[in-house]
Design a protein around this motif. Sequence first.
Motif, PDB file in Angstrom:
ATOM      1  N   UNK A  12       0.718  -1.171   0.107  1.00  0.00           N
ATOM      2  CA  UNK A  12      -0.229  -0.185   0.058  1.00  0.00           C
ATOM      3  C   UNK A  12       1.065   1.392  -0.124  1.00  0.00           C
ATOM      4  N   UNK A  13       1.688   1.173  -0.903  1.00  0.00           N
ATOM      5  CA  UNK A  13       2.665   2.079  -1.155  1.00  0.00           C
ATOM      6  C   UNK A  13       1.640   3.164  -1.581  1.00  0.00           C
ATOM      7  N   UNK A  14       2.870   4.816  -1.880  1.00  0.00           N
ATOM      8  CA  UNK A  14       2.361   5.520  -2.656  1.00  0.00           C
ATOM      9  C   UNK A  14       1.849   5.437  -3.986  1.00  0.00           C
ATOM     10  N   UNK A  15       2.859   4.626  -4.385  1.00  0.00           N
ATOM     11  CA  UNK A  15       2.754   4.090  -5.395  1.00  0.00           C
ATOM     12  C   UNK A  15       3.540   2.948  -6.486  1.00  0.00           C
ATOM     13  N   UNK A  16       3.007   2.755  -7.086  1.00  0.00           N
ATOM     14  CA  UNK A  16       3.091   0.797  -7.147  1.00  0.00           C
ATOM     15  C   UNK A  16       4.476   0.969  -7.919  1.00  0.00           C
ATOM     16  N   UNK A  17       5.385   1.345  -8.036  1.00  0.00           N
ATOM     17  CA  UNK A  17       6.504   1.122  -8.295  1.00  0.00           C
ATOM     18  C   UNK A  17       7.728   2.134  -8.029  1.00  0.00           C
ATOM     19  N   UNK A 132       0.169   9.153 -31.652  1.00  0.00           N
ATOM     20  CA  UNK A 132      -0.049   6.690 -32.201  1.00  0.00           C
ATOM     21  C   UNK A 132       0.300   6.196 -30.553  1.00  0.00           C
ATOM     22  N   UNK A 133       0.145   5.168 -30.963  1.00  0.00           N
ATOM     23  CA  UNK A 133       0.185   3.831 -29.746  1.00  0.00           C
ATOM     24  C   UNK A 133       2.008   4.500 -28.598  1.00  0.00           C
ATOM     25  N   UNK A 134       2.250   4.310 -27.959  1.00  0.00           N
ATOM     26  CA  UNK A 134       2.819   4.639 -27.035  1.00  0.00           C
ATOM     27  C   UNK A 134       4.304   3.411 -27.095  1.00  0.00           C
ATOM     28  N   UNK A 135       3.351   2.059 -27.492  1.00  0.00           N
ATOM     29  CA  UNK A 135       4.338   1.079 -27.067  1.00  0.00           C
ATOM     30  C   UNK A 135       5.745   1.141 -27.688  1.00  0.00           C
ATOM     31  N   UNK A 169      -3.418   0.212 -18.125  1.00  0.00           N
ATOM     32  CA  UNK A 169      -1.887  -0.091 -17.946  1.00  0.00           C
ATOM     33  C   UNK A 169      -1.337   1.125 -17.681  1.00  0.00           C
ATOM     34  N   UNK A 170      -0.130   1.564 -16.687  1.00  0.00           N
ATOM     35  CA  UNK A 170       0.786   2.343 -16.304  1.00  0.00           C
ATOM     36  C   UNK A 170       1.685   1.437 -16.771  1.00  0.00           C
ATOM     37  N   UNK A 171       2.369   2.951 -17.793  1.00  0.00           N
ATOM     38  CA  UNK A 171       3.969   1.995 -17.787  1.00  0.00           C
ATOM     39  C   UNK A 171       5.044   3.182 -17.206  1.00  0.00           C
ATOM     40  N   UNK A 198       0.012  -2.807 -14.338  1.00  0.00           N
ATOM     41  CA  UNK A 198       1.442  -2.245 -13.705  1.00  0.00           C
ATOM     42  C   UNK A 198       2.522  -2.094 -14.293  1.00  0.00           C
ATOM     43  N   UNK A 199       2.981  -2.217 -16.004  1.00  0.00           N
ATOM     44  CA  UNK A 199       3.938  -2.520 -16.006  1.00  0.00           C
ATOM     45  C   UNK A 199       5.576  -2.436 -16.296  1.00  0.00           C
TER      46      UNK A 199
END
Length: 199
Positions: A12-17, A132-135, A169-171, A198-199
Amino acid sequence: MQERFEDANPGNELSSGDTLLPEGVLAQHALWQFDKGGDLQDLLHLLKYERLTTVGIDLGRELGKRVHKHPFLSRTVKEAPQAVILPVPLHYLKFRYRGFNQAFKIAKGFQEAWPDIPLCDIKSVVRRKNTRTQTGFSLEKRLQNIEDAFRVKVPSVVDKKLIIIIDDVFTTGATTFELAQTVRASGAESVVVLTVAQA
């Protein structure tokens, strides 16, 4: 469903990464770790490309339930004088091609777990740049691609409010943080960013 995927933020941090949060973004939380080639990727693919929109609603509902269990997020959302759920907008050309916005479907499910919080009208905050897609892009290229992509057409919708940005999705945060900056410039009090993966 929870048992099938790895929790992206068990502490339960403030950021997942290890992402540094920009000013005004109180927290960034993802439900699960993205599993390239796995079941979660398959579910998100079914939602985005096979138009199984009920998958998005189910995932959003799980995200909403998880936020109730996150001490900081739950308290922040409950104590906010005013809050609004903002799915990351889709450019109208992509919307016309796809027929729906997957972030909106996730947001609808999230709202089932937080029924007192209104969903932002899709015409109030828009994507004015058909990116455009960010992938596959580097962080620098992602930032260039998404710069000035959003516009708040009705500032009263975000003014002095906690904005709950929802996406799939968060990258790197390039898209959601650009949107956060845009709503903050239009008067939003603060922002939290919530995603399924989360990627």
